[in-house]
Design an enzyme around this catalytic site. Structure first.
Site, short mmCIF file in Angstrom:
data_model
loop_
_atom_site.label_atom_id
_atom_site.label_comp_id
_atom_site.label_asym_id
_atom_site.label_seq_id
_atom_site.Cartn_x
_atom_site.Cartn_y
_atom_site.Cartn_z
N ARG A 68 2.74 1.00 6.75
CA ARG A 68 3.75 1.98 6.32
C ARG A 68 4.63 2.45 7.47
NH1 ARG A 68 2.98 4.56 1.14
NH2 ARG A 68 1.65 3.16 -0.01
N ASP A 72 7.62 -2.75 -1.88
CA ASP A 72 6.44 -2.05 -2.38
C ASP A 72 5.58 -3.01 -3.18
OD1 ASP A 72 5.37 0.89 -2.58
OD2 ASP A 72 4.93 -0.10 -4.48
N ARG A 120 17.02 8.03 3.20
CA ARG A 120 16.44 8.25 1.89
C ARG A 120 17.15 9.37 1.11
NH1 ARG A 120 14.19 9.16 -2.23
NH2 ARG A 120 11.96 9.16 -2.70
N ARG A 169 8.31 7.42 5.68
CA ARG A 169 8.79 8.80 5.77
C ARG A 169 8.50 9.55 7.05
NH1 ARG A 169 6.22 10.24 0.22
NH2 ARG A 169 4.93 8.60 1.08
N TYR A 200 -3.31 -0.31 -10.99
CA TYR A 200 -2.09 0.44 -11.36
C TYR A 200 -1.66 0.12 -12.78
CZ TYR A 200 -1.42 2.33 -6.71
OH TYR A 200 -1.58 3.03 -5.55
O1 CP3 Z 1 4.21 -0.86 5.58
C1 CP3 Z 1 5.45 -0.75 5.44
O2 CP3 Z 1 6.14 -0.01 6.17
C2 CP3 Z 1 6.14 -1.61 4.41
C3 CP3 Z 1 6.46 -0.95 3.19
C4 CP3 Z 1 5.38 -0.58 2.20
C5 CP3 Z 1 5.56 0.47 1.27
N1 CP3 Z 1 4.53 0.44 0.40
C6 CP3 Z 1 6.71 1.37 1.25
C7 CP3 Z 1 6.63 2.62 0.50
C8 CP3 Z 1 4.16 -1.17 1.91
C9 CP3 Z 1 3.45 -2.29 2.63
C10 CP3 Z 1 3.64 -0.52 0.76
C11 CP3 Z 1 2.38 -0.94 0.13
C12 CP3 Z 1 1.85 -0.13 -0.96
N2 CP3 Z 1 2.51 0.54 -1.94
C13 CP3 Z 1 0.48 0.00 -1.22
C14 CP3 Z 1 -0.60 -0.67 -0.46
C15 CP3 Z 1 -0.74 -0.07 0.88
C16 CP3 Z 1 -1.59 1.12 0.90
O3 CP3 Z 1 -1.10 2.18 1.29
O4 CP3 Z 1 -2.75 0.93 0.59
C17 CP3 Z 1 0.32 0.82 -2.33
C18 CP3 Z 1 -0.98 1.28 -2.93
C19 CP3 Z 1 1.62 1.14 -2.79
C20 CP3 Z 1 1.98 1.91 -3.99
C21 CP3 Z 1 2.77 3.08 -3.62
N3 CP3 Z 1 4.09 3.06 -3.20
C22 CP3 Z 1 2.36 4.42 -3.66
C23 CP3 Z 1 0.96 4.87 -4.04
C24 CP3 Z 1 3.46 5.19 -3.28
C25 CP3 Z 1 3.60 6.66 -3.29
C26 CP3 Z 1 2.62 7.31 -2.42
C27 CP3 Z 1 3.30 8.09 -1.39
O5 CP3 Z 1 2.94 7.86 -0.23
O6 CP3 Z 1 4.15 8.90 -1.74
C28 CP3 Z 1 4.51 4.32 -2.94
C29 CP3 Z 1 5.86 4.70 -2.45
C30 CP3 Z 1 6.27 4.13 -1.14
N4 CP3 Z 1 6.05 2.84 -0.74
C31 CP3 Z 1 7.01 4.80 -0.12
C32 CP3 Z 1 7.26 3.86 0.90
C33 CP3 Z 1 8.04 4.05 2.17
C34 CP3 Z 1 7.49 6.21 -0.18
C35 CP3 Z 1 8.76 6.24 -0.93
C36 CP3 Z 1 9.61 7.43 -0.61
O7 CP3 Z 1 9.44 8.45 -1.29
O8 CP3 Z 1 10.45 7.33 0.29
#
Ligand code: CP3
Length: 348
Positions: A29, A78, A42, A33, A155
């Site tokens: 990640r 994502d 964003r 953020r 999911y």
């Molecule tokens: O690693 C990176 O920087 C690459 C980008 C990336 C994102 N999501 C961007 C993101 C990666 C590799 C993911 C993977 C992801 N997404 C997973 C597996 C990794 C993990 O954490 O176990 C999962 C379960 C998701 C599903 C997901 N996407 C969730 C549960 C959420 C919301 C949770 C939260 O943290 O708010 C997201 C949103 C998300 N994916 C954001 C980002 C940058 C936040 C979006 C925003 O509001 O700007």
């Protein structure tokens, strides 16, 4: 030891358990953020818009490489993006994370799921990969990724994030044929998607089985592992390293190692030396700092880095990372300090 490697040589060497000049580091990640530049971007776009606009996705992918000196970029996307092409609508809410509009709970719904061609339904990710590769040139590697079938299934079935995965586990145990049909489709989708990312230029790919740690080892072995195995063996022909990651996986390490991949990702709930012994030294390891440590003082962060590097010992094949994603409120300077500590303390 080899001096003065490029980031790409350093990263690929570690994946292949070859000597490195210093331990490579990236952060799950990292394009997100905790970075003020991300939050600024964003403000003008929704998260999905940012993913679907290849120029923005590419720009965000590059931010941590430019600002943190990490050894790899990971494509900004994502794990849920493939759902749209499968015919499943979803969105992101501000507080609860992802929401799937019509959760998949019956055999009939599973039958209707489409196996999309990634070039059509996820062309924007592949375009972003190509743009990032042009910018990175040959010095810095790019990681592609996908959710693994179990994590995606959770999911799809639960409709969002879950505490106990009750609906998922109930389908697995009570409607086993439906479960296998769903996992079979998902593994085909994931294999196609990761293959297309590699063809677009990804140098390494990571399979995120983020929630597989909720399973008993025997259920993992029976209901999940065969599908991860299909994906991991199907990717071999591309000859790029594959990282097999799950959280809470201390009880699953031997099975994860058996399912394949070149690198096993571990979280902080097990010490790195114990984890590596269980995985076997014939595989590389990625991890495993607790993301909460980044809220402590730089001197405390440094101590933790030292301890993890010490546990990796003299074995080749350690990629430093957090045990799970960096938390959104993490102080940005501490993340940069972490990357610098890893490089400085591991330099040969
Ligand atoms: O690693 C990176 O920087 C690459 C980008 C990336 C994102 N999501 C961007 C993101 C990666 C590799 C993911 C993977 C992801 N997404 C997973 C597996 C990794 C993990 O954490 O176990 C999962 C379960 C998701 C599903 C997901 N996407 C969730 C549960 C959420 C919301 C949770 C939260 O943290 O708010 C997201 C949103 C998300 N994916 C954001 C980002 C940058 C936040 C979006 C925003 O509001 O700007």
């Amino acid at each position: 030891m080899r001096k003065g490697l490029t980031k790409k040589q350093r990263f690929l060497n570690a994946c292949n358990r070859l000597p490195v000049d210093k331990t490579p580091v990236w952060i799950m990640r990292q394009a997100g953020r905790f970075m003020s530049a991300y939050r600024k971007k964003r403000q003008a776009h929704s998260f999905i818009e940012m993913c679907k606009e290849p120029e923005i996705a590419a720009e965000v992918t590059l931010l941590p490489v430019q600002r943190l000196d990490v050894d790899a970029a990971i494509i900004f996307a994502d794990i849920l993006l493939p759902l749209e092409g499968m015919g499943v609508g979803f969105g992101f809410t501000t507080h609860d994370g992802p929401v799937i509009h019509n959760p998949i709970r019956t055999a009939n719904q599973v039958n209707k799921l489409i196996i999309p061609q990634p070039e059509e339904s996820l062309g924007y990710v592949l375009t972003a990969i190509k743009l990032v590769k042009q910018e990175l040139g040959s010095d810095t590697p790019l990681i592609g990724f996908s959710g693994a079938p179990f994590t995606l299934a959770s999911y799809l079935i639960e409709g969002g994030h879950s505490q106990n995965y009750l609906l998922t586990k109930t389908m697995m145990l009570n409607a086993t044929d439906t479960w296998h049909a769903l996992m079979d489709k998902l593994s085909k989708i994931v294999l196609l998607y990761l293959g297309s990312q590699i063809k677009a230029g990804a140098d390494v790919v990571q399979l995120f089985d983020s929630w597989a740690g909720c399973l008993s080892p025997s259920d993992y072995e029976k209901y999940v592992m065969p599908y991860n195995r299909t994906i991991l063996s199907g990717l071999k022909k591309y000859k790029v390293p594959v990282i097999n990651f799950a959280t809470n996986n201390a009880g699953l390490l031997e099975l994860m190692s058996k399912s394949g991949g070149d690198v096993i990702g571990v979280d902080w709930r097990i010490s790195l030396d114990k984890a590596w012994k269980q995985i076997g030294y014939n595989k590389a390891i990625q991890g495993n700092l607790d993301p909460a440590v980044l809220f402590a003082s730089p001197s405390e962060i440094k101590k933790h880095v030292k301890s993890i590097l010490k546990m990796a010992g003299r074995h080749n094949g350690h990629i430093f990372n957090l045990g799970h994603g960096v938390l959104p409120t993490t102080p940005e300077p501490n993340v940069k300090a972490l990357v610098d500590f890893v490089h400085e303390l591991s330099e040969k």
